[in-house]
Design a protein around this motif. Sequence first.
Motif, mmCIF file in Angstrom:
data_model
loop_
_atom_site.group_PDB
_atom_site.id
_atom_site.type_symbol
_atom_site.label_atom_id
_atom_site.label_comp_id
_atom_site.label_asym_id
_atom_site.label_seq_id
_atom_site.Cartn_x
_atom_site.Cartn_y
_atom_site.Cartn_z
ATOM 1 N N THR A 191 60.443 3.283 -23.495
ATOM 2 C CA THR A 191 59.720 3.685 -22.292
ATOM 3 C C THR A 191 59.260 2.456 -21.518
ATOM 4 O O THR A 191 59.375 1.328 -21.986
ATOM 5 C CB THR A 191 58.490 4.530 -22.663
ATOM 6 N N VAL A 192 58.718 2.707 -20.343
ATOM 7 C CA VAL A 192 58.137 1.617 -19.549
ATOM 8 C C VAL A 192 57.005 0.954 -20.327
ATOM 9 O O VAL A 192 56.831 -0.266 -20.293
ATOM 10 C CB VAL A 192 57.637 2.148 -18.193
ATOM 11 N N ARG A 193 56.252 1.736 -21.079
ATOM 12 C CA ARG A 193 55.171 1.177 -21.893
ATOM 13 C C ARG A 193 55.727 0.199 -22.933
ATOM 14 O O ARG A 193 55.146 -0.861 -23.188
ATOM 15 C CB ARG A 193 54.392 2.301 -22.571
ATOM 16 N N MET A 250 56.694 0.496 -11.487
ATOM 17 C CA MET A 250 56.189 1.275 -12.615
ATOM 18 C C MET A 250 55.665 0.354 -13.704
ATOM 19 O O MET A 250 54.618 0.612 -14.309
ATOM 20 C CB MET A 250 57.314 2.166 -13.169
ATOM 21 N N GLN A 251 56.377 -0.744 -13.951
ATOM 22 C CA GLN A 251 55.913 -1.716 -14.937
ATOM 23 C C GLN A 251 54.592 -2.341 -14.505
ATOM 24 O O GLN A 251 53.702 -2.569 -15.336
ATOM 25 C CB GLN A 251 56.971 -2.806 -15.125
ATOM 26 N N ILE A 308 55.193 -1.872 -5.676
ATOM 27 C CA ILE A 308 55.894 -1.748 -4.401
ATOM 28 C C ILE A 308 56.949 -0.648 -4.494
ATOM 29 O O ILE A 308 57.714 -0.600 -5.462
ATOM 30 C CB ILE A 308 56.573 -3.079 -4.022
ATOM 31 N N ALA A 309 57.001 0.222 -3.493
ATOM 32 C CA ALA A 309 58.034 1.260 -3.392
ATOM 33 C C ALA A 309 58.208 1.978 -4.727
ATOM 34 O O ALA A 309 59.308 2.063 -5.267
ATOM 35 C CB ALA A 309 59.360 0.647 -2.925
ATOM 36 N N THR A 310 57.114 2.507 -5.257
ATOM 37 C CA THR A 310 57.170 3.106 -6.586
ATOM 38 C C THR A 310 56.394 4.414 -6.623
ATOM 39 O O THR A 310 55.958 4.936 -5.589
ATOM 40 C CB THR A 310 56.659 2.106 -7.645
ATOM 41 N N THR A 311 56.214 4.930 -7.813
ATOM 42 C CA THR A 311 55.597 6.248 -7.963
ATOM 43 C C THR A 311 54.904 6.344 -9.320
ATOM 44 O O THR A 311 55.223 5.593 -10.247
ATOM 45 C CB THR A 311 56.669 7.357 -7.844
ATOM 46 N N ALA A 312 53.980 7.286 -9.438
ATOM 47 C CA ALA A 312 53.301 7.538 -10.707
ATOM 48 C C ALA A 312 54.147 8.370 -11.650
ATOM 49 O O ALA A 312 53.895 8.420 -12.850
ATOM 50 C CB ALA A 312 51.973 8.252 -10.459
ATOM 51 N N LYS A 344 66.869 7.040 -18.229
ATOM 52 C CA LYS A 344 66.054 7.964 -19.013
ATOM 53 C C LYS A 344 64.617 7.448 -19.129
ATOM 54 O O LYS A 344 63.654 8.232 -19.070
ATOM 55 C CB LYS A 344 66.657 8.142 -20.405
ATOM 56 N N ALA A 345 64.458 6.134 -19.277
ATOM 57 C CA ALA A 345 63.112 5.553 -19.323
ATOM 58 C C ALA A 345 62.362 5.830 -18.019
ATOM 59 O O ALA A 345 61.155 6.118 -18.035
ATOM 60 C CB ALA A 345 63.198 4.052 -19.583
ATOM 61 N N MET A 346 63.062 5.743 -16.888
ATOM 62 C CA MET A 346 62.439 6.071 -15.605
ATOM 63 C C MET A 346 62.023 7.539 -15.569
ATOM 64 O O MET A 346 60.921 7.884 -15.120
ATOM 65 C CB MET A 346 63.398 5.775 -14.457
ATOM 66 N N ASP A 347 62.907 8.412 -16.031
ATOM 67 C CA ASP A 347 62.602 9.848 -16.005
ATOM 68 C C ASP A 347 61.363 10.176 -16.828
ATOM 69 O O ASP A 347 60.571 11.050 -16.470
ATOM 70 C CB ASP A 347 63.790 10.647 -16.546
#
Length: 387
Positions: free
Chosen positions: A136-138, A167-168, A186-190, A294-297
Amino acid sequence: MSLVCEFGNKSVGLVTTEKVTFQGDDYVLNLDCGQRLHPVTIAYETYGELNPDKNNAILVCHALTGDAHAAGYHTGVEGEKPGWWDMLIGPGKCLDTDRYFIICSNFLGGCKGTTGPTSINPATGKPYGLDFPFYTVRDMVQVQQWLVSHLNIKSLLAVIGGSLGGMQVLQWAIQFPEMVHGALPIATTARMSPQSIAFNAVARQAIMSDPQWNFGLYEPQSPPASGLALARMIGHITYLSQDAMLRKFSRRFIQGNTRGYKFEADFEVESYLHYQGSSFVKRFDANTYLFITKAMDYFDLEADYGSLKAAFEKCQSSFLVISFTSDWLFPPECSQELVKAIRMAGKHVSYCNVGSDQGHDAFLLPGNRMGEVVSGFLTRLESEIRR
């Protein structure tokens, strides 16, 4: 590290990618999926010099298909392209290497030097492939924290990145609040929207439907090239805006006004997408693309922390959130939701919605004034640290 090279006074010159391997009991990575990964190698580059107080370090986080090579040149050969964010990193630029020590690493699961599906599995002596554990991003951020500590840095002036890099950034501010003075997503989402997840799902199916994929057991010299190229074409459509496509291609034919009446590429936009797909296959790994998307999802701050407000309550950073008016992959509404949650958590946040017709990819392209906004924010962070 930067080497001496004459590339003009706005370039960091020749650079090399370095690697560090974390092994031993203190560096067993306990992944969110429940599996463990050990050892872990990280590829990274640095630009500029760490000051005596070690308070001028900035971590740059790359997006989906980026790597550690964010600025400068590897060979100096005529025609070589510079690092992917060279427009922002260098002497006198927004991320000024005369003032800051810039770090960029290939994130966990990448295919450009950091441990990922193309790496050798010590248990088998063969590439991991689909045996690589889900991450994951974590998990990415945990490995980056190891690198920052390895460089003897206890806190970062700022963490900055766009899209998956953004996200990171958010995860850094949440996961290691005491280490981050300024966060610039920048240009990202929760969280990924259902539409964005759908695009990723179709891209993954394009790869897995290619007979050459062979359930991830392909040889490096025989990758699922058609499927990976198609996945890139699908993704690239989401990175551009309709206005950008009209400006770049309109409805122009490749051969003047000739209609071929065939199922080959007739329009310039088709030719462009085919080029993007074929060139991508030469530099990226198909299994890696599956894992990263998948990590983004899976990224969802609300699900992980109960609410967006709760996600940011322990943060100690000042935030600068940046969006682009024509970004329809992660539209300004996504950034505005972040800003609202950060404010509700009682944290300092600034917001800039940059006018651009370049779509989601605007943060990677020249032609907007994002750099001026970032420079001003970093200057303010520096003054706060000096006080």
